[in-house]
Scaffold this motif. Structure first.
Motif, PDB file in Angstrom:
ATOM      1  N   PRO A 166      14.817  47.829  11.901  1.00  0.00           N
ATOM      2  CA  PRO A 166      16.874  48.220  12.352  1.00  0.00           C
ATOM      3  C   PRO A 166      17.440  49.539  10.857  1.00  0.00           C
ATOM      4  CG  PRO A 166      15.848  45.954  10.787  1.00  0.00           C
ATOM      5  CD  PRO A 166      14.778  46.543  11.318  1.00  0.00           C
ATOM      6  N   TYR A 210      20.287  50.903   9.322  1.00  0.00           N
ATOM      7  CA  TYR A 210      22.139  50.286   8.857  1.00  0.00           C
ATOM      8  C   TYR A 210      22.227  51.816   7.777  1.00  0.00           C
ATOM      9  CZ  TYR A 210      27.138  49.351   8.029  1.00  0.00           C
ATOM     10  OH  TYR A 210      28.683  49.464   7.828  1.00  0.00           O
ATOM     11  N   ASN A 269      28.126  47.762  15.055  1.00  0.00           N
ATOM     12  CA  ASN A 269      27.476  46.957  13.637  1.00  0.00           C
ATOM     13  C   ASN A 269      27.780  46.071  13.835  1.00  0.00           C
ATOM     14  OD1 ASN A 269      27.448  46.108  10.801  1.00  0.00           O
ATOM     15  ND2 ASN A 269      25.774  46.879  10.475  1.00  0.00           N
ATOM     16  N   ASP A 327      11.369  46.359   7.711  1.00  0.00           N
ATOM     17  CA  ASP A 327      12.812  46.972   7.460  1.00  0.00           C
ATOM     18  C   ASP A 327      12.755  48.733   7.042  1.00  0.00           C
ATOM     19  OD1 ASP A 327      14.184  44.148   7.097  1.00  0.00           O
ATOM     20  OD2 ASP A 327      14.259  44.269   4.946  1.00  0.00           O
ATOM     21  N   ASP A 356      13.856  50.198   4.860  1.00  0.00           N
ATOM     22  CA  ASP A 356      14.600  50.909   3.817  1.00  0.00           C
ATOM     23  C   ASP A 356      13.165  51.338   2.933  1.00  0.00           C
ATOM     24  OD1 ASP A 356      13.532  48.306   3.456  1.00  0.00           O
ATOM     25  OD2 ASP A 356      15.583  47.930   2.125  1.00  0.00           O
ATOM     26  N   LYS A 388      19.546  37.733  -8.176  1.00  0.00           N
ATOM     27  CA  LYS A 388      18.698  38.102  -6.418  1.00  0.00           C
ATOM     28  C   LYS A 388      17.748  37.363  -6.700  1.00  0.00           C
ATOM     29  CE  LYS A 388      18.711  40.052  -2.616  1.00  0.00           C
ATOM     30  NZ  LYS A 388      19.257  41.525  -1.483  1.00  0.00           N
ATOM     31  N   ARG A 427       7.240  43.498  -3.301  1.00  0.00           N
ATOM     32  CA  ARG A 427       7.426  44.211  -2.663  1.00  0.00           C
ATOM     33  C   ARG A 427       7.483  44.857  -3.536  1.00  0.00           C
ATOM     34  NH1 ARG A 427      13.577  42.822   0.193  1.00  0.00           N
ATOM     35  NH2 ARG A 427      12.930  43.178   1.494  1.00  0.00           N
ATOM     36  N   LYS A 465      22.373  46.562   2.094  1.00  0.00           N
ATOM     37  CA  LYS A 465      23.758  46.687   2.560  1.00  0.00           C
ATOM     38  C   LYS A 465      24.191  44.800   2.531  1.00  0.00           C
ATOM     39  CE  LYS A 465      22.569  50.858   4.321  1.00  0.00           C
ATOM     40  NZ  LYS A 465      21.214  51.673   4.127  1.00  0.00           N
ATOM     41  N   TYR A 466      23.307  44.449   1.713  1.00  0.00           N
ATOM     42  CA  TYR A 466      23.535  42.655   2.037  1.00  0.00           C
ATOM     43  C   TYR A 466      24.254  41.998   0.538  1.00  0.00           C
ATOM     44  CZ  TYR A 466      21.049  40.717   5.079  1.00  0.00           C
ATOM     45  OH  TYR A 466      20.473  40.347   6.812  1.00  0.00           O
ATOM     46  N   ARG A 493      28.344  39.224   1.822  1.00  0.00           N
ATOM     47  CA  ARG A 493      27.436  38.990   3.259  1.00  0.00           C
ATOM     48  C   ARG A 493      26.045  38.281   2.999  1.00  0.00           C
ATOM     49  NH1 ARG A 493      25.667  44.785   6.039  1.00  0.00           N
ATOM     50  NH2 ARG A 493      26.531  43.647   8.483  1.00  0.00           N
TER      51      ARG A 493
END
Ligand code: UDP
Ligand code: MG
Length: 322
Positions: free
Chosen positions: A25, A27, A86, A109, A111, A147, A212, A221-222, A226
């Motif tokens: 994906p 974006y 989107n 992802d 990114d 996070k 990660r 983007k989160y 969101r």
């Protein structure tokens, strides 16, 4: 799928003759797109299998699509799915999975936070006979403590109250076999929490661990908003426990109210210190409050049932037919 198909796929995958689909994906990832293609290609070219890379452009407002199209000219293995606007990460993944034709499908992802270098390990595990191979995060670089903490807490909570076994510390980076993908495709609910839905599928699910890393470029983007809405979808799609809260509160308030009513009666008839009218008002409020909450809870139970039905999920999925 017949037994013949199954054995055929098995022998094909063992000698490397299978198609691997990679769903990515994208974006607003213009800064990282080229690097992403490069990393994916390096890894995939080193594996002895056929592959396709499916980029899902989720209504990017930057040059992501143009960059991908440029790259595609020289790369016949790259496909681009361009969504009309989107739709969000979870729907972008869904679109990619729906269109993937591989014997195994990997979601990753765009990114580069998830290492493509893990593909061979995922595939090896699939060839061992796992239908879903989750990539499990051992440590996460470049994320805020907030996070990390909330993610940790959230995964523990959802595990406790949801009826499916959603693995801890697992995101959307995973490999799925053809039959797992077909199963996932049959869940057409609107509010999607893909990692929960994959857990719901069953089959043999395994994990491969990895570290990660931070984003290669661009930013997450989160947003917090969101993130909260996503977590809420996760909780409410897999559990009607939040609906039961009313019953629970009602029962507690009824019990507490009962004792408080006794106290009010004692104050009135034993100590004679109650102001006229106080006892009856207190008892009525407590009684009605409790009854109302319990009724809300009962309605909640039915709403929960309607919700389950309205999702229109298949009742079961078939693993093999012998
Ligand atoms: N993404 C998407 N649509 C969106 C938001 C994100 O397709 O509306 C993609 C994004 O390009 C990235 C992946 O989903 O490849 C994960 O997004 P992000 O890195 O922002 O999430 P995080 O890693 O911070 O959880
Ligand atoms: Mg990311």
């Amino acid at each position: 799928m017949t037994v013949q198909d199954a054995t055929q796929i098995e022998s094909q995958s063992a000698n490397g003759d299978f198609l691997l689909s990679v769903v990515v994906p994208m974006y607003n990832e213009e800064e990282g797109a080229k690097e992403c293609v490069k990393r994916l290609k390096t890894v995939l070219d080193g594996m002895k299998c056929r592959y396709e890379i499916l980029f899902v452009n989720d209504g990017s407002r930057d040059r992501t699509l143009e960059i991908l199209k440029e790259v595609r000219i020289h790369e016949p293995n790259i496909k681009i799915v361009d969504l009309s606007r989107n739709f969000g990460h979870q729907l972008a993944i869904t679109a990619g999975i729906d269109l993937a034709g591989g014997d195994a499908v990997i979601v990753i992802d765009g990114d580069l936070q998830d290492p493509p270098e893990l593909f061979p390990a995922l595939v090896a595990k699939w060839q061992e006979g796992f239908d879903v191979v989750h990539a499990k995060r051992r440590k996460r670089e470049g994320e805020t403590t907030f996070k990390l903490l909330t993610a940790k807490l959230y995964y523990r909570i959802i595990r406790e109250i949801a009826q499916v076994d959603i693995p801890v510390d697992v995101g959307d980076f995973r490999l799925m076999s053809r039959r797992a993908v077909d199963g996932l495709k049959s869940l057409r609910e609107q509010h999607r929490y893909v990692r929960g839905m994959v857990a719901w599928l069953g089959f043999n699910q395994g994990t491969v661990e990895y570290d990660r890393s931070a984003r290669f470029a661009g930013e997450t983007k989160y947003s917090l908003r969101r993130m909260i809405s996503f977590s809420w979808i996760g909780l409410t799609s897999f559990s009607v426990v939040p609906l039961r809260l009313a019953t629970f509160c009602g029962l507690i308030s009824a019990v507490v109210g009962f004792f408080y009513a006794i106290y009010a009666l004692i104050v009135k008839f034993y100590f004679h210190t109650a102001i006229i009218g106080w006892t009856s008002i207190v008892i009525l409020i407590l009684l009605l409050g409790g009854i109302q909450l319990i009724c809300l809870g009962i309605i909640g139970e039915y709403v929960g049932k309607i919700y389950e039905e309205a999702k229109d999920r298949p009742l079961y999925l078939i693993k093999d037919v012998f």
